[in-house]
Write a protein that holds these residues in place. Structure first.
Motif, PDB file in Angstrom:
ATOM      1  N   ALA A  55       0.832  -1.212   0.000  1.00 19.91           N
ATOM      2  CA  ALA A  55       0.000   0.000   0.000  1.00 19.91           C
ATOM      3  C   ALA A  55       0.859   1.252   0.000  1.00 19.91           C
ATOM      4  O   ALA A  55       0.600   2.216  -0.730  1.00 19.91           O
ATOM      5  N   GLY A  56       1.909   1.262   0.827  1.00 19.56           N
ATOM      6  CA  GLY A  56       2.787   2.410   0.872  1.00 19.56           C
ATOM      7  C   GLY A  56       3.522   2.629  -0.436  1.00 19.56           C
ATOM      8  O   GLY A  56       3.720   3.773  -0.875  1.00 19.56           O
ATOM      9  N   PHE A  57       3.934   1.552  -1.084  1.00 19.83           N
ATOM     10  CA  PHE A  57       4.573   1.662  -2.388  1.00 19.83           C
ATOM     11  C   PHE A  57       3.641   2.335  -3.389  1.00 19.83           C
ATOM     12  O   PHE A  57       4.059   3.184  -4.182  1.00 19.83           O
ATOM     13  N   LEU A  58       2.362   1.996  -3.343  1.00 16.72           N
ATOM     14  CA  LEU A  58       1.407   2.570  -4.289  1.00 16.72           C
ATOM     15  C   LEU A  58       1.025   4.003  -3.931  1.00 16.72           C
ATOM     16  O   LEU A  58       0.575   4.744  -4.804  1.00 16.72           O
ATOM     17  N   VAL A  59       1.222   4.388  -2.679  1.00 18.62           N
ATOM     18  CA  VAL A  59       1.087   5.809  -2.347  1.00 18.62           C
ATOM     19  C   VAL A  59       2.203   6.589  -3.030  1.00 18.62           C
ATOM     20  O   VAL A  59       1.979   7.634  -3.646  1.00 18.62           O
ATOM     21  N   SER A  60       3.426   6.086  -2.950  1.00 26.03           N
ATOM     22  CA  SER A  60       4.552   6.781  -3.568  1.00 26.03           C
ATOM     23  C   SER A  60       4.451   6.787  -5.082  1.00 26.03           C
ATOM     24  O   SER A  60       5.012   7.662  -5.748  1.00 26.03           O
ATOM     25  N   GLU A  61       3.707   5.833  -5.653  1.00 21.42           N
ATOM     26  CA  GLU A  61       3.494   5.789  -7.095  1.00 21.42           C
ATOM     27  C   GLU A  61       2.356   6.688  -7.554  1.00 21.42           C
ATOM     28  O   GLU A  61       2.115   6.840  -8.750  1.00 21.42           O
ATOM     29  N   GLY A  62       1.642   7.282  -6.608  1.00 24.64           N
ATOM     30  CA  GLY A  62       0.535   8.145  -6.972  1.00 24.64           C
ATOM     31  C   GLY A  62      -0.752   7.414  -7.269  1.00 24.64           C
ATOM     32  O   GLY A  62      -1.710   8.000  -7.767  1.00 24.64           O
ATOM     33  N   VAL A  63      -0.815   6.123  -6.939  1.00 20.80           N
ATOM     34  CA  VAL A  63      -2.023   5.331  -7.202  1.00 20.80           C
ATOM     35  C   VAL A  63      -3.023   5.486  -6.060  1.00 20.80           C
ATOM     36  O   VAL A  63      -4.219   5.687  -6.289  1.00 20.80           O
TER      37      VAL A  63
ATOM     38  N   LEU B 223      13.159   3.293  -5.890  1.00 23.89           N
ATOM     39  CA  LEU B 223      12.541   3.465  -7.200  1.00 23.89           C
ATOM     40  C   LEU B 223      13.598   3.903  -8.206  1.00 23.89           C
ATOM     41  O   LEU B 223      13.672   5.051  -8.609  1.00 23.89           O
ATOM     42  N   CYS B 224      14.448   2.947  -8.624  1.00 22.60           N
ATOM     43  CA  CYS B 224      15.614   3.300  -9.410  1.00 22.60           C
ATOM     44  C   CYS B 224      15.241   3.901 -10.753  1.00 22.60           C
ATOM     45  O   CYS B 224      15.953   4.745 -11.280  1.00 22.60           O
ATOM     46  N   GLY B 225      14.133   3.464 -11.354  1.00 22.68           N
ATOM     47  CA  GLY B 225      13.798   3.910 -12.688  1.00 22.68           C
ATOM     48  C   GLY B 225      13.122   5.261 -12.751  1.00 22.68           C
ATOM     49  O   GLY B 225      12.857   5.752 -13.841  1.00 22.68           O
ATOM     50  N   LYS B 226      12.821   5.875 -11.622  1.00 22.04           N
ATOM     51  CA  LYS B 226      12.090   7.140 -11.641  1.00 22.04           C
ATOM     52  C   LYS B 226      12.866   8.202 -10.893  1.00 22.04           C
ATOM     53  O   LYS B 226      12.893   8.234  -9.680  1.00 22.04           O
ATOM     54  N   ALA B 227      13.523   9.075 -11.642  1.00 22.39           N
ATOM     55  CA  ALA B 227      14.329  10.123 -11.010  1.00 22.39           C
ATOM     56  C   ALA B 227      13.924  11.464 -11.572  1.00 22.39           C
ATOM     57  O   ALA B 227      14.747  12.297 -11.863  1.00 22.39           O
ATOM     58  N   SER B 228      12.641  11.674 -11.734  1.00 22.75           N
ATOM     59  CA  SER B 228      12.143  12.903 -12.339  1.00 22.75           C
ATOM     60  C   SER B 228      11.431  13.755 -11.309  1.00 22.75           C
ATOM     61  O   SER B 228      10.470  13.322 -10.691  1.00 22.75           O
ATOM     62  N   LEU B 229      11.911  14.970 -11.119  1.00 23.07           N
ATOM     63  CA  LEU B 229      11.221  15.893 -10.222  1.00 23.07           C
ATOM     64  C   LEU B 229       9.836  16.225 -10.749  1.00 23.07           C
ATOM     65  O   LEU B 229       8.888  16.399  -9.980  1.00 23.07           O
ATOM     66  N   ASP B 230       9.695  16.306 -12.045  1.00 24.72           N
ATOM     67  CA  ASP B 230       8.395  16.613 -12.637  1.00 24.72           C
ATOM     68  C   ASP B 230       7.367  15.540 -12.303  1.00 24.72           C
ATOM     69  O   ASP B 230       6.187  15.840 -12.074  1.00 24.72           O
TER      70      ASP B 230
ATOM     71  N   ARG C 191       6.111  16.117  -8.828  1.00 25.08           N
ATOM     72  CA  ARG C 191       5.334  17.353  -8.769  1.00 25.08           C
ATOM     73  C   ARG C 191       3.928  17.169  -9.326  1.00 25.08           C
ATOM     74  O   ARG C 191       2.956  17.722  -8.822  1.00 25.08           O
ATOM     75  N   THR C 192       3.795  16.383 -10.377  1.00 27.24           N
ATOM     76  CA  THR C 192       2.493  16.231 -11.034  1.00 27.24           C
ATOM     77  C   THR C 192       1.612  15.181 -10.372  1.00 27.24           C
ATOM     78  O   THR C 192       0.396  15.191 -10.569  1.00 27.24           O
ATOM     79  N   THR C 193       2.195  14.268  -9.604  1.00 31.56           N
ATOM     80  CA  THR C 193       1.398  13.198  -9.012  1.00 31.56           C
ATOM     81  C   THR C 193       1.135  13.391  -7.522  1.00 31.56           C
ATOM     82  O   THR C 193       0.298  12.689  -6.959  1.00 31.56           O
ATOM     83  N   ALA C 194       1.839  14.311  -6.864  1.00 33.70           N
ATOM     84  CA  ALA C 194       1.644  14.507  -5.423  1.00 33.70           C
ATOM     85  C   ALA C 194       0.224  14.978  -5.134  1.00 33.70           C
ATOM     86  O   ALA C 194      -0.264  15.932  -5.737  1.00 33.70           O
TER      87      ALA C 194
END
Length: 285
Positions: free
Chosen positions: A55-63, A117-124, A127-130
């Motif tokens: 569940a926490g992983f999916l919070v960080s994913e914006g789901v 989350l090695c594959g996701k290093a984008s600040l954008d 910013r867009t999913t928070a």
């Protein structure tokens, strides 16, 4: 279900004396996270609190952002010859009307216990999913922290690490109130997993966003840990070791207070210093 610790034989050498004995080690096993029946990610973790981890992983994913976004979480049968359950595969079912962010649907993720989350290093992307802005508002006044209070939090975290005492091989993450009260602590072989377990438990208890809390992590403050704090609405992230440059950039852009090298009465504040009470001190010489 997997055990948190396991026993292994070890050859022990102490002051030239050799002996053989069993040693207690932290367990590390893969966990496959499925989203509505489809494989999404595999992470190496310490068994325990697997549903909170997912569940926490999916919070960080914006789901996920609220408890009612989550329909249920179940263990799935593992890939064993006898068809027994390995408790290493979980399926997260969301409510039917939830909007899936493209960033989750476009990729499968493999995360190790160290990289997050090695594959996701984008600040954008953050910013867009928070979902929970941590900017201070009149309705949500800023957390104010005294440096002396911050200084005692690592000892309080260490005192709460039960499995570390037996293995010496676990990271930990803890949530504190601004007054220093310990709200929750989780341990895992991966520091990002420990944070996911904290956030996932808060989600399932209906406590997100975690606006008036301090997140303390053992070790360094990487980009993915700063990301997880922002996605959970946590205003302060403190670490006993160094932050990465991208973690500092993310903290500065989102308003997160980021404290590193929190050791004894010393610390570095890399962003969000308005939440740290500061007193002018006269220096000699």
């Amino acid at each position: 279900m997997g055990r948190v610790t396991q026993r292994r034989p070890v050859l022990r050498i102490r002051d030239g004396v050799v002996s053989s004995r069993p040693d207690t080690l932290v367990a590390e096993e893969p966990l496959e996270i499925r989203l509505n029946g489809k494989p999404l990610a595999i992470t190496m973790r310490t068994p325990g609190d697997d549903f909170a981890l997912a569940a926490g992983f999916l919070v960080s994913e914006g789901v996920l952002a609220h408890a009612d976004d989550l329909q249920n979480i179940v263990y799935c049968a593992g890939a064993t010859q006898d068809g027994s359950n390995t408790y290493n595969v979980v399926d997260v079912r969301t409510t039917p009307d939830i909007l899936m962010p493209d960033i989750t649907l476009e990729r499968n993720v493999y995360t190790t216990s160290s990289c997050g989350l090695c594959g996701k290093a984008s600040l954008d992307a953050v910013r867009t999913t928070a979902r929970f802005p941590i900017d201070d508002t009149p309705a949500s006044p800023p957390v104010r922290l005294d440096p002396e209070l911050l200084a005692v939090l690592p000892d309080r975290l260490r005192a709460a690490q039960r499995v570390f005492d037996r293995t010496g091989g676990l990271h930990a993450a803890a949530l504190f109130t601004p007054d220093g009260e310990l709200l929750d602590v989780r341990e895992d072989v991966g520091r990002h997993n420990a944070v996911d377990k904290l956030v996932g438990r808060a989600l399932r208890d209906g406590r997100l966003p975690l606006r008036r809390t301090v997140l303390l992590v053992s070790g360094r403050a990487s980009f993915e840990l700063a990301q997880k704090a922002v996605m959970a609405g946590i205003p302060v992230l403190a670490a006993v070791s160094a932050p990465s440059s991208l973690a500092v950039d993310l903290a500065a852009e989102t308003g997160l207070t980021l404290v590193g090298f929190l050791r004894g009465t010393s610390m570095n504040v890399y962003a969000g210093e308005h939440r740290i009470a500061q007193r002018a001190v006269a220096r000699q010489g």
